[in-house]
Write a protein that holds these residues in place. Sequence first.
Motif, short mmCIF file in Angstrom:
data_model
loop_
_atom_site.label_atom_id
_atom_site.label_comp_id
_atom_site.label_asym_id
_atom_site.label_seq_id
_atom_site.Cartn_x
_atom_site.Cartn_y
_atom_site.Cartn_z
N ALA A 41 -27.93 30.98 112.49
CA ALA A 41 -26.51 30.64 112.38
C ALA A 41 -26.04 30.97 110.97
N SER A 44 -20.36 31.61 108.40
CA SER A 44 -19.10 32.03 109.00
C SER A 44 -18.98 31.60 110.46
N ASP A 45 -20.07 31.14 111.06
CA ASP A 45 -20.02 30.61 112.43
C ASP A 45 -19.44 29.20 112.35
N HIS A 46 -18.13 29.15 112.30
CA HIS A 46 -17.42 27.90 112.02
C HIS A 46 -17.87 26.73 112.88
N ALA A 67 -16.53 28.62 120.23
CA ALA A 67 -17.97 28.66 119.94
C ALA A 67 -18.70 29.62 120.87
N GLU A 69 -17.89 32.65 121.61
CA GLU A 69 -17.96 33.95 120.93
C GLU A 69 -19.02 33.93 119.82
N GLU A 70 -19.09 32.81 119.08
CA GLU A 70 -20.10 32.67 118.04
C GLU A 70 -21.50 32.68 118.65
#
Length: 110
Positions: A41, A44-46, A67, A69-70
């Motif tokens: 992770a 930038s993976d908010h 999430a 898309e992440e």
Amino acid sequence: MSIEVALYDGRPQGGRRGGPAMLHLSTCHGGGLAEALAEHARPSDHRLGRIDPYGDTLFNEQDAGAAFEEATALLARCTSEAQRAAVRDLRNLLAHCAATPGSWLCLLGD
């Protein structure tokens, strides 16, 4: 370390009676999910970046959609089949949550 994932039909109430119903509980990939998040992770993976491996993290349906898309990007970075299986399971639950109005996904760290 392990992270279990529970899908509810409403916001979890912390064990109170009469709370929302659990629709699904995923416990079989907890170690792989914790490993994938710890190793791959990115800051930038908010949403995925805020998952607490030692506590509970809640996603509403809007968070779950973002999430997803992440998690798709995270899946491409996984290095073992255990990690890939865990992230695929997470993606499925994120998609289900995003498509179910009022639902919440709870990631349960230990």
